[in-house]
Design an enzyme around this catalytic site. Structure first.
Site, PDB file in Angstrom:
ATOM      1  N   LYS A 114     -13.619 -19.554 -15.704  1.00 40.54           N
ATOM      2  CA  LYS A 114     -11.984 -18.597 -15.918  1.00 40.54           C
ATOM      3  C   LYS A 114     -11.469 -18.682 -14.442  1.00 40.54           C
ATOM      4  CE  LYS A 114      -9.971 -15.071 -18.106  1.00 40.54           C
ATOM      5  NZ  LYS A 114      -9.587 -14.691 -19.534  1.00 40.54           N
TER       6      LYS A 114
HETATM    7  P1  NAD Z   1      -0.090  -9.049 -20.025  1.00 45.58           P
HETATM    8  O1  NAD Z   1      -0.254  -9.882 -18.609  1.00 45.58           O
HETATM    9  O2  NAD Z   1       0.701  -9.806 -20.151  1.00 45.58           O
HETATM   10  O3  NAD Z   1      -0.424  -7.723 -20.681  1.00 45.58           O
HETATM   11  C1  NAD Z   1      -0.793  -7.054 -19.508  1.00 45.58           C
HETATM   12  C2  NAD Z   1      -0.225  -5.617 -19.880  1.00 45.58           C
HETATM   13  O4  NAD Z   1      -1.233  -5.048 -20.217  1.00 45.58           O
HETATM   14  C3  NAD Z   1       0.800  -5.031 -19.489  1.00 45.58           C
HETATM   15  O5  NAD Z   1       1.401  -4.567 -20.703  1.00 45.58           O
HETATM   16  C4  NAD Z   1       0.189  -3.920 -18.503  1.00 45.58           C
HETATM   17  O6  NAD Z   1       1.306  -3.414 -18.324  1.00 45.58           O
HETATM   18  C5  NAD Z   1      -0.575  -2.728 -19.125  1.00 45.58           C
HETATM   19  N1  NAD Z   1      -1.609  -2.816 -18.491  1.00 45.58           N
HETATM   20  C6  NAD Z   1      -1.721  -3.154 -16.734  1.00 45.58           C
HETATM   21  N2  NAD Z   1      -3.092  -2.179 -16.516  1.00 45.58           N
HETATM   22  C7  NAD Z   1      -2.913  -1.366 -17.295  1.00 45.58           C
HETATM   23  C8  NAD Z   1      -3.563   0.338 -17.424  1.00 45.58           C
HETATM   24  N3  NAD Z   1      -4.219   0.902 -17.123  1.00 45.58           N
HETATM   25  N4  NAD Z   1      -3.388   0.625 -18.500  1.00 45.58           N
HETATM   26  C9  NAD Z   1      -2.472   0.514 -19.634  1.00 45.58           C
HETATM   27  N5  NAD Z   1      -2.228   0.024 -19.938  1.00 45.58           N
HETATM   28  C10 NAD Z   1      -2.401  -0.826 -18.393  1.00 45.58           C
HETATM   29  O7  NAD Z   1      -2.066  -9.860 -20.165  1.00 45.58           O
HETATM   30  P2  NAD Z   1      -2.204 -10.050 -21.584  1.00 45.58           P
HETATM   31  O8  NAD Z   1      -2.252 -11.815 -21.690  1.00 45.58           O
HETATM   32  O9  NAD Z   1      -2.014  -9.392 -22.998  1.00 45.58           O
HETATM   33  O10 NAD Z   1      -3.752 -10.099 -21.590  1.00 45.58           O
HETATM   34  C11 NAD Z   1      -4.698  -8.366 -21.529  1.00 45.58           C
HETATM   35  C12 NAD Z   1      -5.761  -8.452 -21.990  1.00 45.58           C
HETATM   36  O11 NAD Z   1      -6.116  -9.317 -23.136  1.00 45.58           O
HETATM   37  C13 NAD Z   1      -6.437  -8.985 -20.611  1.00 45.58           C
HETATM   38  O12 NAD Z   1      -8.036  -8.148 -21.121  1.00 45.58           O
HETATM   39  C14 NAD Z   1      -6.698 -10.622 -20.571  1.00 45.58           C
HETATM   40  O13 NAD Z   1      -8.172 -11.006 -20.282  1.00 45.58           O
HETATM   41  C15 NAD Z   1      -7.108 -10.315 -22.661  1.00 45.58           C
HETATM   42  N6  NAD Z   1      -7.358 -11.232 -23.485  1.00 45.58           N
HETATM   43  C16 NAD Z   1      -5.365 -12.627 -23.088  1.00 45.58           C
HETATM   44  C17 NAD Z   1      -5.899 -14.146 -24.244  1.00 45.58           C
HETATM   45  C18 NAD Z   1      -4.218 -14.340 -23.685  1.00 45.58           C
HETATM   46  O14 NAD Z   1      -4.042 -15.257 -24.468  1.00 45.58           O
HETATM   47  N7  NAD Z   1      -3.226 -13.697 -23.157  1.00 45.58           N
HETATM   48  C19 NAD Z   1      -6.412 -14.165 -24.414  1.00 45.58           C
HETATM   49  C20 NAD Z   1      -8.280 -13.415 -24.522  1.00 45.58           C
HETATM   50  C21 NAD Z   1      -8.254 -12.125 -24.172  1.00 45.58           C
END
Ligand code: NAD
Length: 451
Positions: A114
């Site tokens: 990561k």
């Molecule tokens: P992203 O940046 O596309 O979206 C994040 C979202 O979370 C945004 O809408 C933001 O406004 C919101 N957010 C941030 N802080 C917040 C809070 N305190 N309360 C409510 N909403 C809040 O990110 P993503 O890629 O969707 O990732 C989100 C989660 O999923 C992370 O934990 C990430 O590690 C996990 N994840 C993502 C992927 C991927 O393929 N993108 C894969 C596995 C896990």
């Protein structure tokens, strides 16, 4: 009067260690415990870099970036890169550890890694993000590579970020086929159409299969299920659409600015258009506004944390109303919250299973780039569904076996580690972690310790 806040350890890497310690008694790691456990838990490599980046106003700003390679026992490192103001080495170590377990659970031939850059992406222009990404890639040098450690998108990074990483790496390695150095790329650069929605799609398949085999009182399928989703980015927004299409009611949504609620159901398409136009879901016609905290405690059947870590803690787990939690975010629930939820009969599908769809499709993208092929979208979708369904079945079955033999596992563990804390009855997280740790242990034992 507000209750006194409960103090608990919120260090993500120590949280991962508690999860590991709870799972280890169900694996062969117990034989030869200390050395083997340390080998399987400690990260193999930690890189920290200092990044000078010129901002649009001409000043040079300094950022810190991290890349942690947790384990190469089962293959090269794989894992996202996030841009976040709180990104730090302990967080990245934990996220890399969870990647190892996730890759193992869905049986992709990668280890875990990561990366993170401590910055506030909301305050950076597109040009500043590009310079920061390129400088980070250059600073990582040969610690990343198509056969060593392969990044992907995560919080506040996307296909454009991956295109810059690919381009920078390629400029540093001219004359080689470099597409597999990174996944989650745009289609024009060897990406896969399904990658952007893959994390949510995988979580959807896991939830669907879990409801089919384990069920919830009064809920045999997603049709009519009331769902609340925290986070409306890549994972949360795609999940909202998929659950909505399957007949579920999206009763609440949130982003970093706040949340919205409508008991009769929110249309995710409308919420998405509103978010694109105003930069938040707040204010969507016909919805009530919620605070981010209220969203988690809303009356619903399924709660989907899809934003950031440490959201469900000892301080709010008592007030969660959902029957099932599906962790699309990494690390949203603390071990103490896990215990409280289990005590209240609330089930939880852990992050390492629920959000593993992203790495499955990343693996397909990597493989098609290695082969110089373009995979068929339909085949990718079918294979993703099969892998996610299979992983869900394995975890549910393993948990049932662990619960059945709980007394003998507990007695054996107490003999091995008399000073260890008492084992809780295993939940799905412990079962998923045990499946993963056991497979890593087998690979490590078969490889042997070199030299
Ligand atoms: P992203 O940046 O596309 O979206 C994040 C979202 O979370 C945004 O809408 C933001 O406004 C919101 N957010 C941030 N802080 C917040 C809070 N305190 N309360 C409510 N909403 C809040 O990110 P993503 O890629 O969707 O990732 C989100 C989660 O999923 C992370 O934990 C990430 O590690 C996990 N994840 C993502 C992927 C991927 O393929 N993108 C894969 C596995 C896990």
């Amino acid at each position: 009067m507000n209750a006194e806040p409960v103090l608990e350890d919120l260090d993500l890497h120590r949280m991962a260690k508690v999860q590991f310690d709870r799972a280890a008694p169900y694996t062969e790691v117990v034989d030869g415990w200390r050395g083997m456990a340390q080998w399987l838990f400690e990260p193999e490599r930690i890189v920290e870099v200092v990044l000078p980046v010129r901002s649009d106003d001409g000043y040079v700003h300094i950022y810190r970036g991290y890349r942690v390679l947790h384990s190469t026992v089962r293959g090269p490192g794989k894992g996202g890169i996030r841009f976040h103001p709180e990104a730090g080495v302990e967080e990245v170590k934990a996220l890399a550890t969870w990647m190892t377990w996730k890759c193992t659970l869905v049986d992709v031939p990668f280890g875990g890694a990561k990366g993170g850059v401590r910055c506030d992406p909301h305050l950076l222009s597109q040009g500043e993000k590009e310079r920061l990404t390129r400088r980070f890639t250059a600073a990582l040098g040969d610690t990343i590579g198509p056969h060593t450690d392969i990044p992907a998108p995560d919080l506040y990074t996307d296909a454009q970020t991956m295109a810059w990483i690919y381009d920078t790496y390629s400029m540093m390695h001219p004359g080689s086929a470099n597409l597999p150095v990174v996944t989650g790329k745009p289609m024009a650069l060897g990406g896969l159409a399904g990658r952007a929605a893959a994390t949510a799609q995988g979580g959807f398949y896991v939830t669907q299969r879990y409801l089919e085999i384990a069920g919830l009182p009064g809920l045999g399928s997603l049709d009519g299920a009331r769902i609340a989703i925290q986070g409306f980015g890549n994972a949360g927004r795609n999940a909202a659409s998929l659950f909505h299409e399957a007949g579920a009611l999206i009763v609440a949504l949130s982003d970093s600015k706040g949340g919205i609620f409508d008991a009769s159901g929110i249309d995710p398409g409308q919420a998405g258009r509103h978010k694109d136009a105003t930069d938040s879901v707040i204010g969507l016609d016909g919805t009530e506004q919620l605070s981010p905290k209220e969203l988690l405690e809303v009356d619903c059947d399924i709660l989907v944390p899809a934003a950031i870590e440490l959201q469900i803690t000892a301080n709010n787990a008592e007030r969660i109303q959902a029957q099932l939690i599906v962790e699309l975010a990494n690390g949203p629930t603390t071990p103490r919250a896990d215990d409280i939820l289990a005590g209240r009969g609330i089930r939880l599908i852990p992050d390492i299973l629920a959000n593993a769809g992203g790495v499955v499709v990343s693996y397909f993208e990597w493989a098609q780039n290695i082969e110089n092929q373009q995979w068929d979208d339909a085949a990718v979708g079918t294979q993703l569904r099969q892998r996610m369904h299979h992983a869900t079945e394995v975890v549910v079955t393993r948990r049932a076996a662990m619960v059945d033999a709980f007394d003998s596992y507990r007695d054996r563990w107490q003999e091995t580690m008399p000073e260890a804390p008492e084992l809780p009855v295993p939940d799905l997280r412990t079962a998923a972690t045990a499946v993963a740790v056991q497979a890593c242990r087998e690979a490590a034992a078969q490889r042997g310790v070199w030299p």
